[in-house]
Design a protein around this motif. Structure first.
Motif, mmCIF file in Angstrom:
data_model
loop_
_atom_site.group_PDB
_atom_site.id
_atom_site.type_symbol
_atom_site.label_atom_id
_atom_site.label_comp_id
_atom_site.label_asym_id
_atom_site.label_seq_id
_atom_site.Cartn_x
_atom_site.Cartn_y
_atom_site.Cartn_z
ATOM 1 N N GLU A 24 0.852 -1.174 0.000
ATOM 2 C CA GLU A 24 0.000 0.000 0.000
ATOM 3 C C GLU A 24 0.898 1.238 0.000
ATOM 4 O OE1 GLU A 24 -3.129 0.266 -0.306
ATOM 5 O OE2 GLU A 24 -4.264 -1.222 0.831
ATOM 6 N N TYR A 25 0.401 2.349 -0.529
ATOM 7 C CA TYR A 25 1.226 3.551 -0.587
ATOM 8 C C TYR A 25 1.640 4.033 0.800
ATOM 9 C CZ TYR A 25 1.047 4.557 -5.599
ATOM 10 O OH TYR A 25 1.229 4.524 -6.956
ATOM 11 N N THR A 26 0.761 3.881 1.789
ATOM 12 C CA THR A 26 1.142 4.277 3.150
ATOM 13 C C THR A 26 2.303 3.433 3.653
ATOM 14 O OG1 THR A 26 -0.675 2.857 3.909
ATOM 15 C CG2 THR A 26 -1.076 5.239 3.869
ATOM 16 N N GLU A 27 2.321 2.160 3.305
ATOM 17 C CA GLU A 27 3.435 1.283 3.677
ATOM 18 C C GLU A 27 4.701 1.681 2.913
ATOM 19 O OE1 GLU A 27 0.899 -2.797 4.604
ATOM 20 O OE2 GLU A 27 1.598 -2.395 2.567
ATOM 21 N N THR A 28 4.511 2.096 1.658
ATOM 22 C CA THR A 28 5.653 2.516 0.854
ATOM 23 C C THR A 28 6.327 3.735 1.479
ATOM 24 O OG1 THR A 28 4.569 1.704 -1.145
ATOM 25 C CG2 THR A 28 6.365 3.258 -1.446
ATOM 26 N N VAL A 29 5.515 4.680 1.960
ATOM 27 C CA VAL A 29 6.074 5.868 2.612
ATOM 28 C C VAL A 29 6.846 5.465 3.853
ATOM 29 C CG1 VAL A 29 5.517 8.015 3.819
ATOM 30 C CG2 VAL A 29 4.335 7.445 1.692
ATOM 31 N N GLY A 30 6.257 4.583 4.684
ATOM 32 C CA GLY A 30 6.958 4.114 5.873
ATOM 33 C C GLY A 30 8.265 3.425 5.542
ATOM 34 N N PHE A 31 8.247 2.626 4.486
ATOM 35 C CA PHE A 31 9.457 1.933 4.039
ATOM 36 C C PHE A 31 10.519 2.936 3.599
ATOM 37 C CE2 PHE A 31 11.791 -0.121 0.472
ATOM 38 C CZ PHE A 31 12.415 -1.137 1.189
ATOM 39 N N SER A 32 10.092 4.004 2.922
ATOM 40 C CA SER A 32 11.049 4.989 2.403
ATOM 41 C C SER A 32 11.741 5.760 3.517
ATOM 42 C CB SER A 32 10.339 5.976 1.473
ATOM 43 O OG SER A 32 9.493 6.847 2.207
ATOM 44 N N SER B 248 15.784 4.303 5.415
ATOM 45 C CA SER B 248 17.184 4.635 5.116
ATOM 46 C C SER B 248 17.242 5.406 3.813
ATOM 47 C CB SER B 248 18.025 3.361 4.989
ATOM 48 O OG SER B 248 17.626 2.620 3.826
ATOM 49 N N ASN B 249 18.415 5.924 3.480
ATOM 50 C CA ASN B 249 18.587 6.597 2.197
ATOM 51 C C ASN B 249 18.376 5.636 1.037
ATOM 52 O OD1 ASN B 249 19.105 9.201 3.124
ATOM 53 N ND2 ASN B 249 21.296 8.789 3.394
ATOM 54 N N LYS B 250 18.787 4.374 1.236
ATOM 55 C CA LYS B 250 18.610 3.386 0.168
ATOM 56 C C LYS B 250 17.134 3.150 -0.122
ATOM 57 C CE LYS B 250 19.636 -1.314 -1.346
ATOM 58 N NZ LYS B 250 20.339 -2.586 -1.086
ATOM 59 N N THR B 251 16.334 3.005 0.930
ATOM 60 C CA THR B 251 14.902 2.761 0.709
ATOM 61 C C THR B 251 14.236 4.005 0.115
ATOM 62 O OG1 THR B 251 14.368 3.394 2.998
ATOM 63 C CG2 THR B 251 14.791 1.065 2.562
ATOM 64 N N LYS B 252 14.687 5.174 0.543
ATOM 65 C CA LYS B 252 14.134 6.407 -0.023
ATOM 66 C C LYS B 252 14.406 6.475 -1.523
ATOM 67 C CE LYS B 252 16.148 10.366 0.925
ATOM 68 N NZ LYS B 252 16.552 11.613 1.644
ATOM 69 N N GLU B 253 15.628 6.179 -1.919
ATOM 70 C CA GLU B 253 15.976 6.221 -3.331
ATOM 71 C C GLU B 253 15.265 5.124 -4.115
ATOM 72 O OE1 GLU B 253 17.489 8.612 -4.731
ATOM 73 O OE2 GLU B 253 18.128 9.649 -2.905
#
Length: 333
Positions: free
Chosen positions: A23-31, A34-39
């Motif tokens: 889900e997009y909310t989970e994607t935001v939490g994942f991002s 760390s910098n790697k997950t954000k990228e």
């Protein structure tokens, strides 16, 4: 017993596939991990394309996806004490919730991010440059204005939006603190009388929208319209008449409203008589595409010419409520 999946050890392609299942909310939490997950999230070019900020009893961020898609997210930021007396500074959120429209809600303990840092992060991972709307809905803003300016003043804000019970005083204060906004859209009864905010009418807005059938009953006159200096104007008012619009066109021919490129006059259920709108105007009939909708039939237009040679085209188009009159200005060659 299930085994934990080491996401960050996955190859990039496999990691992308896993993220796309979230889900997009989970994607935001994942991002936020760390910098790697954000990228990794940014590289997916997910289809969120608009960010709105809302200042109410709390501060809310809404993200909307591309037109026609049902996905939208609402992020709410709660202070330690929700009943603090105002004016209060923009707070460090103690609790954050994210909601997919009409679906699931997730709650996070804030990872030490100020609200403006949340905005920056969401802009980055979804590659969104501007804040589309900064909206105010309370009669009097509970937040300290200097704090709001410090939090959001550096963002490029397109539209200031005033709705619900937002007072005219609150709106005027918002305009002073966010002078970079180029559009103004009020949908509430505080703006029913333009004589109380002529300082707003005369400013060089890119877009000014006044009047709404559901939320306000705008009482506007010709003098108010002639004060406007916006590029794009929309006026919906029960006091509009075809005679008033005709006089507006005659003033335009003589040089008024020089910045205007597009105007829409919405009359609601009133009868609009073409012969009154065009009375006394020297015009040439043309065929043109309708201003709204796709795949509709061409409409009749009427070209008039300003004294400096600039051409404007009038069209009278039916709506579910009655008729709208459009006026589109073309470049002078």
């Amino acid at each position: 017993m299930s085994t934990a999946l080491p996401l960050l050890d996955l190859p990039n392609k496999a990691l992308e596939l896993v993220i796309q299942c979230m889900e997009y909310t989970e994607t935001v939490g994942f991002s936020l991990t760390s910098n790697k997950t954000k990228e990794s999230v940014r590289s997916l070019k997910l289809n969120m394309e608009k960010i709105d900020l809302r200042v109410n009893n709390i501060i809310t961020i809404r993200l909307d996806s591309e037109e026609g898609s049902p996905s939208a997210m609402v992020w709410r930021f709660y202070p330690e004490e929700e009943d603090s007396p105002g004016p209060i500074p923009v707070y460090m959120p103690a609790r954050v919730t994210g909601e997919i429209t009409q679906r699931s809600v997730v709650e996070y303990q804030n990872p030490g991010l100020q609200i403006q840092e949340w905005v920056e992060h969401l802009q980055y991972i979804f590659s969104i440059e501007d804040i589309q709307n900064l909206s105010f809905a309370e009669e009097n803003c509970k937040f300290d204005w200097n704090s709001l300016k410090d939090a959001f003043g550096k963002f490029k804000i397109i539209t200031l939006f005033f709705h619900d019970v937002c007072s005219l005083e609150c709106a005027q204060t918002a305009l002073r603190h966010f002078p970079s906004a180029r559009n103004v859209t009020p949908f509430n009864s505080s703006f029913n009388d333009p004589s109380h905010y002529r300082n707003i009418l005369i400013q060089n807005w890119d877009l000014l929208v006044l009047g709404d059938e559901q939320f306000m009953s705008l009482k506007i006159g010709l003098d108010d319209i002639l004060l406007m200096n916006s590029r794009d104007i929309t006026i919906q008012s029960p006091t509009l008449t075809d005679k008033m619009v005709n006089r507006f066109f005659k003033h335009w021919i003589r040089g008024s409203n020089p910045r205007m490129e597009l105007a829409r006059f919405a009359f609601g259920n009133q009868v609009v008589r073409k012969e009154i709108v065009l009375k006394g105007l020297e015009y040439q009939e043309v065929t043109m595409d309708p201003m709204e909708g796709e795949g509709e039939e061409e409409v009749q237009g009427y070209e008039i010419r300003r004294n400096d040679g600039t051409v404007g085209t009038i069209s009278i188009e039916p709506t579910d409520q009655g008729c709208d009159v459009y006026f589109q200005i073309f470049e002078l060659f």
